[in-house]
Design a protein around this motif. Structure first.
Motif, PDB file in Angstrom:
ATOM      1  N   ARG A  10       0.847  -1.210   0.000  1.00 27.76           N
ATOM      2  CA  ARG A  10       0.000   0.000   0.000  1.00 27.76           C
ATOM      3  C   ARG A  10       0.879   1.255   0.000  1.00 27.76           C
ATOM      4  N   ALA A  29      -1.637  -1.708  -6.898  1.00 27.15           N
ATOM      5  CA  ALA A  29      -2.958  -1.566  -6.272  1.00 27.15           C
ATOM      6  C   ALA A  29      -3.865  -2.730  -6.667  1.00 27.15           C
ATOM      7  N   ASP A  30      -3.741  -3.166  -7.900  1.00 28.30           N
ATOM      8  CA  ASP A  30      -4.525  -4.312  -8.377  1.00 28.30           C
ATOM      9  C   ASP A  30      -4.206  -5.571  -7.559  1.00 28.30           C
ATOM     10  N   ALA A  33      -5.654  -5.214  -3.923  1.00 30.96           N
ATOM     11  CA  ALA A  33      -7.108  -5.392  -3.915  1.00 30.96           C
ATOM     12  C   ALA A  33      -7.484  -6.856  -4.130  1.00 30.96           C
ATOM     13  N   THR A  36      -6.810  -8.676  -0.701  1.00 28.78           N
ATOM     14  CA  THR A  36      -7.594  -8.334   0.498  1.00 28.78           C
ATOM     15  C   THR A  36      -9.094  -8.223   0.247  1.00 28.78           C
ATOM     16  N   SER A  37      -9.501  -7.839  -0.957  1.00 28.19           N
ATOM     17  CA  SER A  37     -10.912  -7.521  -1.280  1.00 28.19           C
ATOM     18  C   SER A  37     -11.492  -6.483  -0.323  1.00 28.19           C
ATOM     19  N   ASP A  38     -10.607  -5.726   0.307  1.00 28.63           N
ATOM     20  CA  ASP A  38     -11.025  -4.669   1.241  1.00 28.63           C
ATOM     21  C   ASP A  38     -11.543  -3.470   0.442  1.00 28.63           C
ATOM     22  N   ASP A  41      -9.059  -0.830  -0.273  1.00 28.35           N
ATOM     23  CA  ASP A  41      -8.052  -1.175  -1.293  1.00 28.35           C
ATOM     24  C   ASP A  41      -8.641  -1.116  -2.700  1.00 28.35           C
ATOM     25  N   ILE A  42      -9.929  -1.490  -2.799  1.00 27.36           N
ATOM     26  CA  ILE A  42     -10.609  -1.370  -4.107  1.00 27.36           C
ATOM     27  C   ILE A  42     -10.671   0.109  -4.505  1.00 27.36           C
ATOM     28  N   TYR A  43     -10.958   0.964  -3.508  1.00 25.35           N
ATOM     29  CA  TYR A  43     -11.015   2.407  -3.760  1.00 25.35           C
ATOM     30  C   TYR A  43      -9.633   2.919  -4.192  1.00 25.35           C
ATOM     31  N   GLN A  45      -7.335   1.233  -5.716  1.00 23.47           N
ATOM     32  CA  GLN A  45      -7.104   0.779  -7.094  1.00 23.47           C
ATOM     33  C   GLN A  45      -7.859   1.674  -8.088  1.00 23.47           C
ATOM     34  N   SER A  65     -18.499  -2.935  -7.557  1.00 25.03           N
ATOM     35  CA  SER A  65     -18.413  -3.160  -6.103  1.00 25.03           C
ATOM     36  C   SER A  65     -19.786  -2.942  -5.479  1.00 25.03           C
TER      37      SER A  65
END
Length: 539
Positions: A10, A29-30, A33, A36-38, A41-43, A45, A65
């Motif tokens: 990160r 970032a990919d 994400a 973690t699928s957090d 982290d998606i944000y 990316q 999402s």
């Protein structure tokens, strides 16, 4: 992968964004994400994709999402992607349903009861709702619904006074009248540490207060808040000098500023305006060349070219470039006004009026198009219509002395028409000219000499000769090169049977303008009257 390693990745993403290495940021970032699928982290990316200009992909990621409609940051970033894709209706849908009243207060916020996954940051943040309201305003403006755009910009700045962009759009888009600007400023809720910002904003809005009031505001920012050499503040001060008619002072300040920051575009616009007023065609030519080279897609660049041609009186060419500026940016007010002025300079009234009407519709907070429409009507002797437009300009901006001057001029021309409180046109003209002098923010300069002369003429017609003489003399203190002032003063003395003084001033008028038929005839009469008067005394 351990949490420690993920946190390091990160950090790599944040560092890549800081160094503008967006492909690297997207790559790492990919991976974070995926692991973690957090949502955070998606944000991250999606943010990397947005910064890397992959708007469609970023929007798809956010939209896919399940949190997009529940987290305001997701919703806002998805709408930003749609903004870049110019899908304005979809952008508004993504931002949700909400209503705003005339004062910029939100009346329906059911879609904004979402959560907001806050960053772990100690930095002061702009309210996310303010950013959302601002984006709604931009979308409405892009859809040419400037009424709704104005309301949402007001909502944005009221939601958070730190959202400077909303205020900038309101001011530069001339969306608010003087009164509306003052009212909006009084409703902004600044934090205890934001006193400087409140003062700065009050300097940005229309400045028609007396000189000592405005100068005090500038002094406070320069001394108490140590912003003495700030370019934005100095550009604001230059704009004020231009508004007061102190063009040389304005030009000198903008010249210094542009040496320090040659690409400060707001200062550049004021510099161009001052150069135009002073007739500095060489400066305009150089500025235009540099702007076209550096910013070929900006309206300001082609506006500068138009200013150069206007200055050297090549009005056809100037119109062409003002028109090009409006086609690049339809919300660039100076180009519309310049376009109208270029037609007016060649007495092509219909085309000039068309340009002014467009400007008046686009910029309801700017009184100049309405004022110029009135001037065009006055040029064609449609005095009643001219007066209506001058009164409309006065409603938009009740503090501009130029408006009162034009009202005085039109009343003077209407002479005996009853236009206000059963007073004759000449009495009304005196009233407006006196108001003009009251509203001049600084001391009366040579720029206002015609107003002083017009006031003297009107007083003379009302047989208030002593007052007329006082104003003729004030006019001569401002400029000694006006034959009409000497002629008016001579005629006033003549009417008082003060023939010696009358003869002296007729001679001065004829020295400046030897072919003046009125002065020639009146001088002969004054000499005859003086002789007869002398004979009566001898008898």
């Amino acid at each position: 992968m351990k949490e420690e390693q993920i946190e390091k990745l990160r950090g790599v993403v944040r560092d890549c964004v800081g160094k503008h290495l967006y492909s690297s940021a997207i790559f790492f970032a990919d991976k974070v994400a995926a692991i973690t699928s957090d949502p955070a982290d998606i944000y991250m990316q999606a943010q990397a994709l947005y910064l890397g200009r992959h708007y469609r992909r970023a929007f798809h990621l956010l939209n896919a999402s399940q949190i997009v409609l529940r987290d305001l940051r997701f919703r806002y970033l998805a709408a930003k992607c749609l903004e870049e894709l110019k899908e304005w209706d979809q952008c508004l849908l993504m931002l949700g349903a909400a209503k705003v009243d005339e004062q910029g207060n939100i009346t329906d916020t059911k879609d904004y009861g979402s959560m907001y996954l806050d960053k772990d940051s100690e930095d002061r943040e702009i309210n996310i709702l303010s950013a959302i309201y601002f984006l709604r305003g931009k979308a409405y403006e892009a859809l040419e619904n400037r009424v709704q755009a104005r309301l949402w910009y007001k909502a944005a700045i009221k939601a958070d006074p730190l959202c400077y962009e909303a205020l900038e759009c309101l001011i530069e888009g001339h969306m608010l009248t003087c009164e509306e600007e003052t009212s909006l400023m009084s409703t902004l809720q600044f934090g205890p540490e934001d006193g400087w910002l409140s003062s700065f904003y009050s300097c940005l809005v229309k400045k028609y207060d007396k000189e000592y009031v405005v100068e005090a505001k500038f002094r406070e920012l320069e001394q108490e808040h140590t912003l003495k050499n700030n370019t934005d503040l100095l550009a604001c001060k230059a704009e004020y000098y231009h508004q007061c008619g102190e063009y040389q002072k304005c030009f000198e300040l903008t010249s210094i500023l542009l040496e320090k920051d040659p690409f400060h575009l707001k200062c550049t616009l004021v510099h161009l305006a001052a150069a135009m007023e002073l007739g500095h065609s060489n400066e305009l030519y150089l500025m235009a060349c540099n702007l076209v080279k550096d910013y070929p897609q900006k309206a300001l660049s082609w506006f500068a070219v138009g200013c150069y041609y206007y200055c050297i009186k090549k009005y056809d060419q100037s119109r062409r470039y003002f028109s090009k500026a409006t086609s690049l940016d339809g919300t660039f007010a100076p180009a519309w006004i310049g376009y109208g002025n270029a037609y007016a300079a060649q007495e092509e009234g219909d085309q000039a009026m068309s340009a002014y009407r467009t400007a008046s519709r686009l910029f309801p907070g700017c009184h100049l198009p309405t004022l110029y429409i009135g001037m065009e009507y006055m040029r064609t002797h449609s005095f009643k219509l001219a007066e209506q437009f001058f009164m409309q300009a006065k409603t938009i901006c009740p503090s501009d002395p130029l408006v009162y001057n034009e009202l005085g001029t039109v009343a003077y021309h209407m002479k005996d028409a009853i236009i206000f409180q059963n007073l004759s046109g000449t009495k009304e003209a005196v009233r407006w000219f006196e108001k003009t002098l009251v509203h001049i923010p600084s001391s009366v300069s040579e720029m206002w000499e015609p107003t002083v002369v017009n006031l003297a003429h009107a007083l003379r017609k009302l047989k208030r000769y002593n007052e007329a003489i006082v104003y003729y003399e004030k006019a001569l203190a401002l400029s000694t090169r006006s034959s009409s002032t000497y002629a008016g003063l001579a005629y006033t003395y003549h009417l008082q049977d003060k023939f010696t003084a009358a003869i002296t001033y007729y001679h001065k008028a004829l020295w400046l303008k030897p072919d003046d038929q009125f002065c020639t005839e009146m001088l002969s009469l004054a000499l005859e009257d003086d002789c007869r008067h002398g004979h009566r005394h001898l008898a």
